[in-house]
Each structure stands twice: as C-alpha cells, then as structure tokens.
Design a protein around this motif. Structure first.
Motif, PDB file in Angstrom:
ATOM      1  N   TRP A  44       0.827  -1.205  -0.027  1.00 10.26           N
ATOM      2  CA  TRP A  44      -0.066   0.077   0.057  1.00 10.26           C
ATOM      3  C   TRP A  44       0.972   1.143  -0.060  1.00 10.26           C
ATOM      4  O   TRP A  44       2.018   1.402   0.629  1.00 10.26           O
ATOM      5  CB  TRP A  44      -0.848  -0.108   1.174  1.00 10.26           C
ATOM      6  N   LYS A  45       0.465   2.114  -0.679  1.00 10.16           N
ATOM      7  CA  LYS A  45       0.998   3.437  -0.699  1.00 10.16           C
ATOM      8  C   LYS A  45       1.236   4.387   0.284  1.00 10.16           C
ATOM      9  O   LYS A  45       2.144   5.111   0.699  1.00 10.16           O
ATOM     10  CB  LYS A  45       0.319   4.351  -1.704  1.00 10.16           C
ATOM     11  N   ASP A  46       0.160   4.268   1.554  1.00  9.51           N
ATOM     12  CA  ASP A  46       0.087   4.982   2.489  1.00  9.51           C
ATOM     13  C   ASP A  46       0.728   4.602   3.982  1.00  9.51           C
ATOM     14  O   ASP A  46       0.469   4.744   4.837  1.00  9.51           O
ATOM     15  CB  ASP A  46      -1.298   5.427   3.097  1.00  9.51           C
ATOM     16  N   GLN A  47       2.436   4.096   3.616  1.00 14.47           N
ATOM     17  CA  GLN A  47       3.081   3.607   4.684  1.00 14.47           C
ATOM     18  C   GLN A  47       3.527   4.768   5.570  1.00 14.47           C
ATOM     19  O   GLN A  47       3.560   6.041   5.027  1.00 14.47           O
ATOM     20  CB  GLN A  47       4.306   3.106   4.226  1.00 14.47           C
ATOM     21  N   ILE A  48       3.548   4.520   6.866  1.00 12.39           N
ATOM     22  CA  ILE A  48       3.887   5.347   7.745  1.00 12.39           C
ATOM     23  C   ILE A  48       5.366   5.565   7.902  1.00 12.39           C
ATOM     24  O   ILE A  48       6.082   4.383   7.860  1.00 12.39           O
ATOM     25  CB  ILE A  48       3.089   5.258   9.168  1.00 12.39           C
ATOM     26  N   SER A  49       5.831   6.609   7.873  1.00 15.09           N
ATOM     27  CA  SER A  49       7.434   6.627   8.098  1.00 15.09           C
ATOM     28  C   SER A  49       8.138   5.882   9.283  1.00 15.09           C
ATOM     29  O   SER A  49       7.369   5.793  10.464  1.00 15.09           O
ATOM     30  CB  SER A  49       7.992   8.055   8.243  1.00 15.09           C
ATOM     31  N   TYR A  50       9.144   5.244   9.063  1.00 16.60           N
ATOM     32  CA  TYR A  50       9.976   4.529   9.974  1.00 16.60           C
ATOM     33  C   TYR A  50      10.045   5.454  11.404  1.00 16.60           C
ATOM     34  O   TYR A  50       9.601   4.673  12.493  1.00 16.60           O
ATOM     35  CB  TYR A  50      11.360   4.228   9.610  1.00 16.60           C
ATOM     36  N   GLU A  51      10.344   6.765  11.419  1.00 22.62           N
ATOM     37  CA  GLU A  51      10.524   7.461  12.566  1.00 22.62           C
ATOM     38  C   GLU A  51       9.388   7.342  13.266  1.00 22.62           C
ATOM     39  O   GLU A  51       8.917   7.357  14.571  1.00 22.62           O
ATOM     40  CB  GLU A  51      11.076   8.686  12.483  1.00 22.62           C
ATOM     41  N   GLU A  52       8.041   7.664  12.733  1.00 20.34           N
ATOM     42  CA  GLU A  52       6.819   7.893  13.150  1.00 20.34           C
ATOM     43  C   GLU A  52       6.105   6.603  13.713  1.00 20.34           C
ATOM     44  O   GLU A  52       5.535   6.576  14.876  1.00 20.34           O
ATOM     45  CB  GLU A  52       5.807   8.435  12.361  1.00 20.34           C
ATOM     46  N   LYS A  53       6.494   5.485  13.027  1.00 21.24           N
ATOM     47  CA  LYS A  53       5.950   4.259  13.724  1.00 21.24           C
ATOM     48  C   LYS A  53       6.926   3.827  14.946  1.00 21.24           C
ATOM     49  O   LYS A  53       6.447   3.495  16.204  1.00 21.24           O
ATOM     50  CB  LYS A  53       6.544   2.958  12.724  1.00 21.24           C
ATOM     51  N   LYS A  54       8.173   4.383  15.038  1.00 21.47           N
ATOM     52  CA  LYS A  54       8.867   4.141  16.068  1.00 21.47           C
ATOM     53  C   LYS A  54       8.564   4.912  17.386  1.00 21.47           C
ATOM     54  O   LYS A  54       8.288   4.478  18.332  1.00 21.47           O
ATOM     55  CB  LYS A  54      10.252   4.617  15.826  1.00 21.47           C
ATOM     56  N   ARG A  55       8.070   6.197  17.161  1.00 21.84           N
ATOM     57  CA  ARG A  55       7.296   7.194  18.137  1.00 21.84           C
ATOM     58  C   ARG A  55       6.184   6.430  18.653  1.00 21.84           C
ATOM     59  O   ARG A  55       5.929   6.504  19.717  1.00 21.84           O
ATOM     60  CB  ARG A  55       7.151   8.540  17.467  1.00 21.84           C
ATOM     61  N   ARG A  56       5.210   5.985  17.738  1.00 25.60           N
ATOM     62  CA  ARG A  56       4.173   5.656  18.175  1.00 25.60           C
ATOM     63  C   ARG A  56       4.248   4.275  18.895  1.00 25.60           C
ATOM     64  O   ARG A  56       3.531   4.248  19.985  1.00 25.60           O
ATOM     65  CB  ARG A  56       3.054   5.410  16.820  1.00 25.60           C
ATOM     66  N   HIS A  57       5.178   3.678  18.399  1.00 21.71           N
ATOM     67  CA  HIS A  57       5.347   2.214  19.315  1.00 21.71           C
ATOM     68  C   HIS A  57       5.668   2.539  20.691  1.00 21.71           C
ATOM     69  O   HIS A  57       5.168   1.867  21.488  1.00 21.71           O
ATOM     70  CB  HIS A  57       6.542   1.481  18.419  1.00 21.71           C
ATOM     71  N   LEU A  58       6.705   3.384  20.823  1.00 20.62           N
ATOM     72  CA  LEU A  58       7.131   3.946  22.150  1.00 20.62           C
ATOM     73  C   LEU A  58       6.148   4.314  23.134  1.00 20.62           C
ATOM     74  O   LEU A  58       5.934   3.937  24.166  1.00 20.62           O
ATOM     75  CB  LEU A  58       8.390   4.831  22.119  1.00 20.62           C
ATOM     76  N   VAL A  59       5.165   5.163  22.721  1.00 18.14           N
ATOM     77  CA  VAL A  59       4.155   5.826  23.267  1.00 18.14           C
ATOM     78  C   VAL A  59       3.301   4.842  23.712  1.00 18.14           C
ATOM     79  O   VAL A  59       2.922   4.730  24.859  1.00 18.14           O
ATOM     80  CB  VAL A  59       3.370   6.964  22.400  1.00 18.14           C
ATOM     81  N   LEU A  60       2.768   3.925  22.764  1.00 20.13           N
ATOM     82  CA  LEU A  60       2.005   2.902  23.115  1.00 20.13           C
ATOM     83  C   LEU A  60       2.704   1.895  24.169  1.00 20.13           C
ATOM     84  O   LEU A  60       1.904   1.437  25.198  1.00 20.13           O
ATOM     85  CB  LEU A  60       1.714   2.109  21.919  1.00 20.13           C
ATOM     86  N   PHE A  61       3.830   1.633  24.031  1.00 26.75           N
ATOM     87  CA  PHE A  61       4.665   0.739  24.974  1.00 26.75           C
ATOM     88  C   PHE A  61       4.606   1.158  26.444  1.00 26.75           C
ATOM     89  O   PHE A  61       4.067   0.512  27.432  1.00 26.75           O
ATOM     90  CB  PHE A  61       6.031   0.589  24.489  1.00 26.75           C
ATOM     91  N   GLU A  62       4.869   2.546  26.567  1.00 26.45           N
ATOM     92  CA  GLU A  62       4.703   3.168  27.852  1.00 26.45           C
ATOM     93  C   GLU A  62       3.226   3.213  28.338  1.00 26.45           C
ATOM     94  O   GLU A  62       3.024   2.953  29.664  1.00 26.45           O
ATOM     95  CB  GLU A  62       4.889   4.704  27.567  1.00 26.45           C
ATOM     96  N   LYS A  63       2.305   3.096  27.760  1.00 28.28           N
ATOM     97  CA  LYS A  63       0.727   3.037  27.899  1.00 28.28           C
ATOM     98  C   LYS A  63       0.422   1.685  28.469  1.00 28.28           C
ATOM     99  O   LYS A  63      -0.240   1.748  29.452  1.00 28.28           O
ATOM    100  CB  LYS A  63      -0.160   3.702  26.788  1.00 28.28           C
TER     101      LYS A  63
END
Ligand code: SAM
Ligand code: SF4
Length: 464
Positions: free
Chosen positions: A371-390
C-alpha cells in the motif's frame, strides 16, 4: 556415538512447540540436545518471519554459526520454520553455510532429510521422485557440500506418530490447530503456516494423557486462532468448549490454558465453559491490534471497537478475576493520529493485564506491504514507544489491584536466597508470583496473599 544438536527457537509458542517435536524426532536419529552450540554436530535455527526484526535476528545468528563452521567444517547447519517456508533462495544466498532447509509443513520428514544430509540416502533418487508430493525444494550438491532442501506447500502425510522432547517443568504445550484462515492484511502466518487444520479430538486426548503420564500438571492448548478449533470439521459438536470439557475430566491434570484467541471466535458457550470448569484458567489472550474501527477494517479484522469492548465486558462479567491480554500494532499503513489515539484510549477503557506492542512491519506476500500510505519509520517508532509506555502503566494498574487478595499459585520453580527458598509460579490468571516457601510445595496449589505488585510480577506470602 550420540551426536549433539543445538536448537535456537525464534518467535511464537507454536515455533517453540515445533522445536520440541524436532528435538523428539532428532532423538530417534541418535541426537541429544545440548545447550552449548560449540559442542554441537548439528545447529538448528527455527525461524520466525512475523516482523523484519525476527528475520534479521535469524540471519545474525547464522553469521555467528558461520564462524563456528569455519573452525569445525563438520558441523551441519539447518534452517527451518517460517522463513524457510517462505524463501529458501534468500537463505542459501545470504547464508551459504546452511546445509539443510525444511519448511513448516514437513517436520515429520526430518528422519529422511537427516539421512540425506549424512549421505546415507540417495539424493539423486529423491531428486527424481520429487518426494511424491508437491515440493518446491530438492536435495542437491553445491561445491563439495551436500545441501538438502525440502519445502512442501501442503502438509506432509504420515501415519507415524512422533513424540515431542518437551521442556522440563510442570507446563506442556499441546498444539490443537495449525494454520489460519483469516488473512489479516498485515500478517504472514496464512502464507507460512497454511490454512486452518484442526487435529482430531482423539489424537489430542491421547497426547494429553501422554503428557500427564510424564508428570506435567498444566497443559496449554496452542493455535494461531485456538478458539476457531473444529470449524474446519464442519461438525458443530466439535469445538474448543467440547475439547476443554473432555480435557477437564482427565485425572492428574491440574490446569488448562489456551492461546491465542481470535475475538471473532469467542462464543457465549466458550465463556460459559471457562467460567464453569475448575481446571480451565481464567485467562484470555485476545489480540485487538487497533482501537480504531476504521483501521480494524483495513486490517481485515472482523469486529469493531465497540464489538470488542462488548465482548471483553461480557467475559469480565461472567468470569471473576479473568485476565485479558492483547497485541497491538502501531503505525499500520494510513493510521491517522486520531486513530492511533483511539488505540491509546482503549488500553485505559479495557484495563488490559498486559499487551504486546509492535511497530508495523511490511511483510512479503501480504496486501498491506504494497500500500502507498506507509507511515515513516521514525513515526512508527514514536507511536510504538508511546503505546509501549501506555501498556506498561496498564499492567502495573492491573497487577496492583491484587495486593491484599489471596490467589491460588502453582509453584514450578525456586531459587535459594540467603537461607530462604523463594518459590515461583503462576496464578490461575497467569501472573508470575514469588513467595517464600519450601521445595515440597512445587507442583501443588498454594494460596498466596499478595503483598506487592510491579510490572513484572506479584510478590506474596503463604496464606496460613
Ligand atoms: N492470531 C493472532 C491474532 O488473531 O491476532 C495473532 C498471531 S501473530 C503470530 C502475533 C502478533 O504479531 C499479532 O497479534 C500482531 O500483533 C503481530 N504482527 C503480525 N504481523 C505483524 C506485522 N506485519 N507487523 C507488526 N506486527 C505484526
Ligand atoms: Fe495472522 Fe490474522 Fe491469522 Fe492472527 S488471525 S494469525 S493475525 S492472519
């Protein structure tokens, strides 16, 4: 002379269970397990391809093994599991030191493959046979190294019953269903493990009796969607609930668990069964993947946020002290900030006991990967971290609610600390718990009053 095998298992419990089967089969071929790879004659890598990180880990281990083979050219290296099933070319290209590759559908063929590897079976003959069944791989000689490769697209048919060399302890895994029919748009499992295939109840009960006779007290039923069990038989009377009822009647068994459940396959009957049966533990691993209904639809998960919530509330109402754990993916293609926030809010709303979180990883053959609407590596990493803390906060909160309560623990291990014995076990709802006691309590149910809770575990004392 006994030969030694070292096995490295990456990935899920299904892979760990497969490794036990591989070790059992290798034992019949004269191999004994070693935990020291330097002294092994055969190194086996049971791979996982669920995310790019698991694939990279496999190749990094193979790099280390290459050095071992340089020092001792007689060592044989084998790669099996999900990467092997998906791409033998990549393995032989990136890791030419590998001698044997076999897929997820032909573990039972291992005795024959080992014979070929050791030069006892005629490779040319097998090349002509093609193995008698669809096979994308054949044995061949490259330079002066005999390489053997067999990857089947459909399960290898065998009349033989192989036994598993299970890990020591009180808990045993018992696979009841293989493969998956869901084809979530991000997931490689249906391509590496094939379509859903339930094992016959008679075979499962026979294996469960064998497990109990070996001294195990707890059985965990395994499947990628364990609660879909029986759907492929077309006989409505064969379900996970009917199987649990049969297993619950087996003498000597103390606890039964099952993982992983798909939210769409949890029935009222299953909830009732878990609530009723004394040996079935109050624990559901129920991956939600996203808190947003729109993202769930793109993932091809057949439920909405609201339906998932209704299901969880029903489970909690019917089963006191039930623990619910989940999996979430951060940064799925096209995931908007508001949709990601819906995932964060569902963690609070449900009050999960624990969650596995991962950044979305595009996988070969899966629709979402292109799919064309991939999220950037940096943004995925950021969301992953926020979610992990949550999710960490949620786990602490969930554990803290047991402080002051008495929970039943089945201790299966101990360590000596100063002059004391600290026992370790799990509560019925799967919380790791430590408490002071004596070794003779191992394998017996103990009532423990919980005094402390952290993200990792509970601590307590024996309730007198
Ligand atoms: N059958 C289970 C279910 O219905 O959710 C999941 C089994 S899958 C082996 C384990 C977990 O890996 C999934 O729940 C998902 O969160 C994660 N996963 C699968 N594919 C992924 C991908 N492409 N990127 C990141 N995580 C992934
Ligand atoms: Fe993968 Fe979806 Fe099947 Fe789970 S249900 S194994 S996530 S395809």
């Amino acid at each position: 002379m006994t030969k030694k095998v070292y096995i490295e298992t990456l990935g899920c419990q299904m892979n760990k269970s497969d490794s036990e089967k591989i070790l059992g089969i290798l034992e019949t071929q004269g191999y004994k397990e070693t935990t020291e790879r330097e002294e092994a004659d055969l190194l086996v890598m049971n791979t996982c391809s669920i995310r790019a990180a698991s694939e990279n880990k496999a190749f990094s281990h193979l790099g280390i093994w290459k050095k071992l083979k340089k020092t001792n050219p007689d060592i044989k290296i084998c790669v099996c599991g999900c990467i092997a099933q998906q791409t033998k070319e990549k393995i032989f290209k990136r890791a030419p030191q590998v001698d044997l590759i076999f897929g997820t559908h032909n573990i039972e063929e291992l005795p024959e493959l080992i014979k070929q590897l050791e030069g006892e079976a005629d490779c040319e003959q097998r090349l002509q046979d093609g193995g008698g069944e669809p096979s994308t791989g054949t044995p061949f000689k490259a330079s002066n190294q005999v390489k053997v490769c067999s990857i089947r697209q459909t399960p290898y048919q065998t009349e033989e019953t192989f036994y598993s060399r299970r890990q020591e302890g009180l808990s045993a895994w018992l696979p009841i269903i293989e493969g998956c029919d869901y084809f979530c748009t991000y997931c490689v499992v249906p391509y590496t493990r094939g379509r859903q295939r339930s094992r016959l109840p008679v075979d499962i009960i026979r294996e469960a009796k064998e497990i109990i006779s070996q001294g195990y007290k707890e059985i965990t039923l395994l499947g990628q969607t364990v609660d879909s069990y029986g759907k492929d038989f077309g006989k409505p009377e064969i379900t996970l609930s009917s199987l649990l009822r049969e297993l619950n009647g087996l003498d000597g068994l103390m606890r039964i668990r099952f993982v992983t459940s798909h939210p769409a396959d949890i029935t009222d009957e299953l909830i009732k069964t878990v609530a009723e049966l004394d040996k079935v533990c109050e624990y559901f691993h129920l991956p939600m993947q996203s808190g947003s209904t729109e993202v769930l639809a793109k993932m091809k998960r057949p439920y909405t946020r609201e339906e998932y919530l209704t299901l969880v509330n029903k489970i909690k109402k019917e089963i006191p002290d039930v623990a619910i754990t989940s999996d979430f993916i951060a940064g799925f293609p096209g995931e908007k900030e508001e949709q990601f926030n819906e995932t964060l809010s569902i963690i609070d709303e449900v009050g999960f006991d624990q969650c596995n979180v991962a950044a979305y990883s595009p996988r070969k053959q899966t629709p979402a990967a292109v799919w064309k609407d991939q999220i950037s590596y940096e943004e995925k990493k950021r969301r992953h971290l926020v979610l992990f803390e949550k999710t960490k906060e949620a786990t602490v909160k969930a554990n803290e609610k047991y402080v002051g309560r008495v929970l039943q623990v089945l201790p299966d291990n101990y360590k000596e600390q100063s002059d004391e014995i600290i026992l370790t076990g799990r509560t019925r709802n799967n919380k790791l718990t430590h408490f002071k006691g004596s070794k003779d309590l191992i394998g017996r149910h103990v009532d423990v009053e919980i005094t402390e809770a952290s993200i990792w575990c509970l601590k307590g004392r024996i309730k007198l």
